[in-house]
Write a protein that holds these residues in place. Structure first.
Motif, PDB file in Angstrom:
ATOM      1  N   LEU A  20       1.071  -1.182  -0.267  1.00 54.51           N
ATOM      2  CA  LEU A  20       0.059   0.198   0.173  1.00 54.51           C
ATOM      3  C   LEU A  20       0.453   1.781   0.213  1.00 54.51           C
ATOM      4  O   LEU A  20       0.701   2.461  -0.063  1.00 54.51           O
ATOM      5  N   TYR A  21       1.925   0.875   0.833  1.00 58.81           N
ATOM      6  CA  TYR A  21       3.188   2.331   1.075  1.00 58.81           C
ATOM      7  C   TYR A  21       4.099   2.403  -0.182  1.00 58.81           C
ATOM      8  O   TYR A  21       5.332   3.315  -0.185  1.00 58.81           O
ATOM      9  N   HIS A  22       4.319   1.030  -0.866  1.00 59.26           N
ATOM     10  CA  HIS A  22       4.526   1.145  -1.756  1.00 59.26           C
ATOM     11  C   HIS A  22       6.361   0.995  -1.518  1.00 59.26           C
ATOM     12  O   HIS A  22       7.427   1.490  -1.810  1.00 59.26           O
ATOM     13  N   ILE A  23       6.638  -0.179  -0.509  1.00 55.56           N
ATOM     14  CA  ILE A  23       7.889  -0.198  -0.109  1.00 55.56           C
ATOM     15  C   ILE A  23       7.863  -1.381   0.182  1.00 55.56           C
ATOM     16  O   ILE A  23       9.481  -1.962   0.256  1.00 55.56           O
ATOM     17  N   ASN A  24       7.139  -2.395  -0.024  1.00 55.62           N
ATOM     18  CA  ASN A  24       7.536  -3.972  -0.788  1.00 55.62           C
ATOM     19  C   ASN A  24       8.858  -3.958  -1.880  1.00 55.62           C
ATOM     20  O   ASN A  24       9.261  -5.067  -1.591  1.00 55.62           O
ATOM     21  N   HIS A  25       9.509  -2.713  -1.882  1.00 51.35           N
ATOM     22  CA  HIS A  25       9.878  -3.284  -3.056  1.00 51.35           C
ATOM     23  C   HIS A  25      12.639  -3.296  -2.298  1.00 51.35           C
ATOM     24  O   HIS A  25      12.999  -3.403  -3.051  1.00 51.35           O
ATOM     25  N   ILE A  26      11.674  -2.508  -1.125  1.00 50.43           N
ATOM     26  CA  ILE A  26      12.856  -1.938  -0.514  1.00 50.43           C
ATOM     27  C   ILE A  26      13.616  -3.174  -0.083  1.00 50.43           C
ATOM     28  O   ILE A  26      13.606  -4.130   0.419  1.00 50.43           O
ATOM     29  N   TRP A  27      15.128  -3.736  -0.333  1.00 56.83           N
ATOM     30  CA  TRP A  27      15.838  -4.613  -0.028  1.00 56.83           C
ATOM     31  C   TRP A  27      15.682  -4.409   1.499  1.00 56.83           C
ATOM     32  O   TRP A  27      15.618  -3.543   2.612  1.00 56.83           O
TER      33      TRP A  27
END
Length: 411
Positions: free
Chosen positions: A306-313
């Protein structure tokens, strides 16, 4: 029979302290040891029931204890309401997360109940002997590792970081600090000879090259000089100086994670997202097991997408080792501004309670203060109060509080 029972209780207590020091190693070899801190926290139910039976159900809480319990109850209520409204994780995850949140205060209660009726002189004499053996062993291992490079280690700023047999540098630093905190209490019996025990532990902590450990050593030096040797409490000026000194020691790490890496670091991304959650889900947060905890990773919480941080290592669904890398975002994200206020109020009440120890025993005060401040320092870069070593420090703070000698009187 009573002396034998007291002796067995002291052996159990001392054995538990030693287990804490080597739990990280044991759990890598024997799986069930991973649950040690949860078992310790849950044992508060049994210990409290036994105490009620012993006092014919007339146990009376101190006013300060009731205040702490009230704030914790309000914190759980806030988290419970936010979970019902916005939560998306399975019930098992939610209950596990609640247990983790309560581990620190539960461990304090366990330490208090375990020792409130015990003879401290005999218990501490046995504990000194055991800890001297542990300290000697880790010192020998440290020296051998410096020469032979026995254990794997990272290179930071051209220096070799030390973690001995622990799985992480933070665990090594936390255990060394835990032993130091206990030795501060033993100043009453050892005098300045305790410094011979503290020095190798401080060197090991600094050698982890973690700013949290270095800040903790910086703080402990002042506790030793002012509280233990001079029997004085810290005034506002000293607290300000210590805070400024800690900030200077940690400024490089802060700038690296929050400025250089910005939202590419898990810690910075969790912090900035938590502030957005506080605004978007005012005043409750997204609910237990949804953000900043291991229980939000499997199954993967929808909040990260939802907050678009699911791509961060370190936060992604495929690799989430740093998903619980910070305490305050965890608190703010799951329980919002309201839960954060209640939990912080409980911590302030705990700090006020342990501050009263300075009127009872300066060494108990210094010892408890080391535990509490280390958790605060660690909370800037890990889950701290909800972490494994939060139980270690919580239990020892409870032991120190049991020395107030007013366990059944209303303050």
């Amino acid at each position: 029979m009573l002396p034998q029972k007291s002796k067995n209780d002291d052996l159990l207590f001392c054995g538990l302290i030693v287990l804490f020091c080597v739990q990280d190693l044991l759990q890598s070899l024997i799986g069930p040891f991973r649950a040690l801190e949860e078992l310790v926290a849950l044992s508060v139910v049994v210990l409290f029931f036994l105490e009620l039976c012993q006092t014919q159900f007339t146990f009376r809480f101190q006013t300060n204890t009731l205040v702490i319990l009230l704030f914790l109850a309000l914190f759980l209520l806030t988290g419970g309401v936010s979970t019902l409204l916005y939560g998306s994780q399975p019930l098992s995850n939610v209950l596990s997360d609640i247990l983790v949140w309560m581990k620190f205060p539960a461990a304090m209660a366990v330490g208090y109940l375990m020792t409130m009726h015990r003879n401290k002189a005999e218990r501490y004499a046995a504990l000194i002997r055991l800890l001297d053996v542990v300290t000697a062993c880790v010192t020998v291992l440290f020296l051998a590792d410096l020469v032979l490079h026995i254990f794997p280690a990272d290179i930071r700023s051209g220096l070799r970081a030390v973690k001995l047999f622990y799985s992480a540098y933070t665990y090594c630093a936390a255990v060394m600090c835990f032993i130091c905190a206990i030795y501060f209490r033993m100043y009453e019996f050892l005098g300045d000879r305790v410094l011979l025990r503290l020095l190798p532990l401080w060197v090991i902590m600094v050698s982890t090259l973690r700013f949290k450990a270095i800040c903790a050593v910086f703080f402990m030096v002042f506790v030793f000089l002012i509280i233990c040797q001079r029997r004085r409490a810290f005034g506002p000026l000293m607290w300000g100086m210590l805070g400024a000194g800690g900030l200077l020691l940690g400024i490089r790490s802060i700038l690296y994670y929050y400025v250089t890496l910005q939202n590419e670091s898990a810690r910075a991304a969790l912090s900035s997202t938590a502030l957005q959650i506080v605004r978007d889900y005012f005043p409750l947060g997204t609910g237990f097991a949804t953000f900043g905890s291991a229980f939000s990773a499997e199954p993967y919480s929808r909040v990260y997408e939802l907050y678009h941080i699911n791509h961060i290592w370190g936060i992604s669904e495929t690799y989430h080792s740093f998903i619980s890398d910070s305490f305050w975002p965890y608190l703010m994200g799951e329980t919002g501004i309201l839960g954060t206020v209640f939990y912080c109020a409980a911590l302030i009440a705990i700090f006020w309670r342990l501050s009263r120890l300075r009127l009872v025993n300066a060494f108990a005060y210094g010892s408890a203060l080391v535990c509490f401040i280390y958790l605060l320092i660690s909370s800037t870069g890990e889950s701290a109060f909800t972490n494994t070593f939060g139980v270690y420090f919580g239990l020892w703070i409870g032991v120190m509080l049991s020395e107030e000698g007013i366990s059944h009187e209303v303050a």
